[in-house]
Scaffold this active site. Structure first.
Site, PDB file in Angstrom:
ATOM      1  NE  ARG A 128     -14.279  -7.266 -38.972  1.00 33.46           N
ATOM      2  CZ  ARG A 128     -13.945  -8.523 -39.245  1.00 33.46           C
ATOM      3  NH1 ARG A 128     -13.972  -9.448 -38.293  1.00 33.46           N
ATOM      4  NH2 ARG A 128     -13.627  -8.877 -40.463  1.00 33.46           N
ATOM      5  CB  THR A 402     -14.753 -17.294 -35.592  1.00 29.59           C
ATOM      6  OG1 THR A 402     -13.829 -16.747 -36.503  1.00 29.59           O
ATOM      7  CG2 THR A 402     -15.631 -16.224 -35.036  1.00 29.59           C
ATOM      8  CG  ASN A 422      -9.281 -13.816 -39.595  1.00 34.73           C
ATOM      9  OD1 ASN A 422     -10.309 -14.409 -39.895  1.00 34.73           O
ATOM     10  ND2 ASN A 422      -8.463 -13.335 -40.499  1.00 34.73           N
ATOM     11  CG  ASP A 444     -11.586 -11.001 -42.156  1.00 33.21           C
ATOM     12  OD1 ASP A 444     -11.240 -12.021 -42.768  1.00 33.21           O
ATOM     13  OD2 ASP A 444     -12.136 -11.039 -41.038  1.00 33.21           O
ATOM     14  CB  SER A 473     -16.965  -9.282 -40.476  1.00 34.82           C
ATOM     15  OG  SER A 473     -17.191 -10.474 -39.756  1.00 34.82           O
ATOM     16  N   GLY A 495     -16.715 -19.911 -38.959  1.00 33.57           N
ATOM     17  CA  GLY A 495     -16.576 -20.602 -40.234  1.00 33.57           C
ATOM     18  C   GLY A 495     -16.149 -19.718 -41.389  1.00 33.57           C
ATOM     19  N   GLY A 496     -15.599 -18.545 -41.096  1.00 36.65           N
ATOM     20  CA  GLY A 496     -15.110 -17.686 -42.167  1.00 36.65           C
ATOM     21  C   GLY A 496     -16.217 -17.398 -43.172  1.00 36.65           C
TER      22      GLY A 496
END
Ligand code: DON
Length: 605
Positions: A128, A402, A422, A444, A473, A495-496
């Site tokens: 990340r 993503t 993102n 985020d 995340s 898909g967030g």
């Protein structure tokens, strides 16, 4: 913190010898009857739903690669054919996605990788992005304390990229082929590939914002225009970065010429990522979150992803109810799902963050006792308003910006990777001279705790910006074992905020409702994230009678906007799931979500 991590007895590897013959199983080729319990029980999708339950899955014994992009899937398959294992194939696939899928595949972003080896050991690799050392808690607020768009657009939105370190570390630990051979296919693609509908449609969507920054505009919008389908798209700067990556490994990206280009781009555009930030970046192995669901064991990402813990909380609540008996897509089942989602997201938003910075109550949140307490507050027939679970307000967006890919090889090694800039094309800034976009993952964080981010997630203090911290995340690459401890499912999605509910629904579709891979991916999905307080369903995915029944229970129910009728990708949809399943005879079935035009391919001896 100690998370449950079970290693159990393993089946024999599926196959020992190196693959000899490459067979492509395109969706639609080699029709095969796929009688599933879902279909046998008379299950069907709503009238008019665009994705059929009866399409034949991709099948193979020698491995399956499932990605959102045909070029990338073929790269992964070639690596399996050359004798590489699933980790090798995943690395090459990820690098190919950085070239052909630049809106989400990336060098300038980050992600999470779950690996389950044929010996049954399970590993979680966190690559990340991190906040730069010069980041401050209120860096995205203006003089009045209001949020600006700087966490989303432009140089300040970028976290320190982790993808290159992550892929390198995965290779160092588990790879079997030469690193150079894994980078080579991406270099070839950067030398020119035929422009796809995906590239055109995503560039059109992001065009105005990409045009704000000259380096990206020059490469991706020559003359201000989106390249045409069928053109050859050449990325010489990116090819040069990849050649240095091939020859020097991550040293170039984090300490060499590419690092210099990133730092120079930052200096030029008012960003704060420095050579020191790049030099200090490290990917981290973390203990996977393991949770049971009706005899199965799912392994997913621990914090700084919220995916594993949130799915564990939801599964803990839902396991107490007989969803199979209540039926798929019925108001009763969706009510219980929404109530569990609502409660788990309330906790997620408040209590999850970077574990290197905050002491997280993961054991408490994922305990059976806590699930029992939370589940006991769910009424069987009445919605609990989110204000009574936890207060807040928000709106949220979901577009699949993503990307996720999944690989299983013949030895039973399985890899699931979710990676991201993102939003599409991240912060819209290309590093001049390096040809790749940077992320806008700083959004985020809770840029202003208690205020919704672009996914409408209302997150708390624990996820506030701090130097060197990883932002929370939802990305949830996940691997599921069956009741005997054997590899069963490999999955994930973009898909967030909806990633978590989409991944869990995919698993529930199989475990609770007996769907095969095609059905589990095609089935319409619902989502609830505590705030805003509503059940969101895919366009055409919920029969009117079910929606009315949910409203009668007190839910607000909202259908996704289908978007323009001429959109290439199906509008009003959520997620882009890749799913591979090990069948009882050891063969593999795989499927790639048609919502964004992906492709799963099989490899057979
Ligand atoms: O890490 C996260 O949760 C987000 N950055 C993922 C973004 C994403 O899936 C974009 N698509 N909607």
């Amino acid at each position: 913190m100690p998370l449950t991590h079970r290693i159990r007895s393993r089946p024999a590897p599926l196959r020992g010898a190196a693959p000899a013959l490459l067979l492509l199983a395109l969706p639609g080729c080699e029709p095969r009857t796929t009688a599933s319990d879902f279909a046998r029980a008379g299950g069907s999708f709503p009238d008019g739903w665009p994705f059929p339950p009866g399409a034949p899955p991709v099948t193979a014994r020698g491995g399956i690669v499932a990605t959102t992009d045909e070029y990338a899937t073929r790269v992964g398959l070639d690596i399996l054919a050359a004798g590489g294992n699933a980790v090798d194939a995943a690395i090459a696939t990820g690098l190919a996605l950085a070239v052909v899928n630049p809106e989400a595949g990336n060098l300038g972003g980050g992600g999470f990788m779950m690996v389950r080896l044929g010996d049954g050991s399970v590993h979680a690799l966190d690559h990340r992005e991190k906040a730069p050392l010069a980041a401050t808690r209120d860096m995205y607020l203006d003089g009045e304390g209001d949020l600006t768009d700087k966490s989303v657009l432009g140089h300040l939105a970028a976290g320190v990229p982790g993808t290159v370190a992550g892929l390198w570390e995965a290779h160092r630990r588990f790879g079997t082929m030469d690193w150079a051979a894994l980078v080579e296919p991406a270099i070839r693609l950067a030398g020119g590939f035929e422009v796809t509908t995906r590239l055109v449609s995503t560039l059109e969507a992001a065009r105005d914002r990409i045009l704000l920054f000259p380096a990206g505009a020059r490469i991706f919008l020559p003359g201000g225009e989106v390249p045409a389908i069928g053109d050859t798209f050449v990325q010489p700067d990116l090819a040069a970065v990849l050649e240095r990556l091939r020859d020097q490994g991550p040293d170039d990206f984090y300490r060499g010429e590419t690092a210099g280009l990133i730092a120079a781009e930052m200096a030029r555009g008012g960003g704060i990522i420095t050579l020191e930030d790049l030099d200090r970046y490290e990917a981290v192995w973390r203990t996977p979150v393991a949770f049971g669901y009706r005899g199965h064991t799912a392994y997913s990402m621990p914090p700084p992803s919220s995916g594993g813990v949130t799915m564990a909380m939801i599964a803990g609540m839902l396991e107490r109810r007989d969803l199979a008996a209540l039926g798929w897509n019925t108001p009763e089942t969706i009510h219980l799902m929404a109530e569990s989602f609502r409660r788990a997201y309330a906790d997620r938003n408040e209590y999850l963050a970077d574990p290197d910075f905050v002491d997280l109550p993961v054991e408490e949140l994922t305990s059976g006792a806590y699930a029992a307490v939370r589940a006991a507050t769910i009424s069987p027939d009445r919605a609990t308003p989110s204000g009574e679970v936890r207060p807040g307000l928000g709106e949220f967006l979901d577009e699949s910006h993503t990307t996720h890919y999944a690989v299983v090889d013949a030895a039973g090694n399985a890899v699931a990777v979710t990676t991201s800039l993102n939003l599409w094309y991240g912060n819209k800034v290309v590093v001049d001279g390096a040809g790749f976009f940077l992320n806008n993952t700083m959004d985020d964080f809770s840029a202003k705790p208690g205020t919704p981010n672009q996914f409408g997630l209302v997150q708390g203090e624990w996820n506030a910006v701090a130097p060197g911290k990883r932002m929370l995340s939802a990305m949830s690459p996940t691997i599921v074992e069956d009741a005997d401890g054997a590899l069963f499912l490999v999955t994930g999605t973009p898909g967030g905020a909806t990633i978590i509910t989409t991944v869990l629904q995919t698993i529930m579709n199989v475990v609770d409702h007996g769907m095969n891979v095609v059905q589990a991916v095609h089935a319409p999905r619902v989502h609830h994230q505590h705030l805003p307080d509503r059940i969101l369903f895919e366009y055409g995915g919920l029969p009117k009678a079910a929606a009315r029944a949910l409203e009668a229970m007190g839910h607000t129910v909202e259908q996704r906007d289908p978007g323009p009728p001429d959109a290439y990708f199906t509008g009003g949809m959520s997620g882009d799931v890749q799913l591979i399943m090990v069948m009882p005879d050891g063969s593999l079935e795989g499927w790639s979500d048609p919502r964004r035009g992906g492709m799963a391919l099989g490899f057979r001896e």
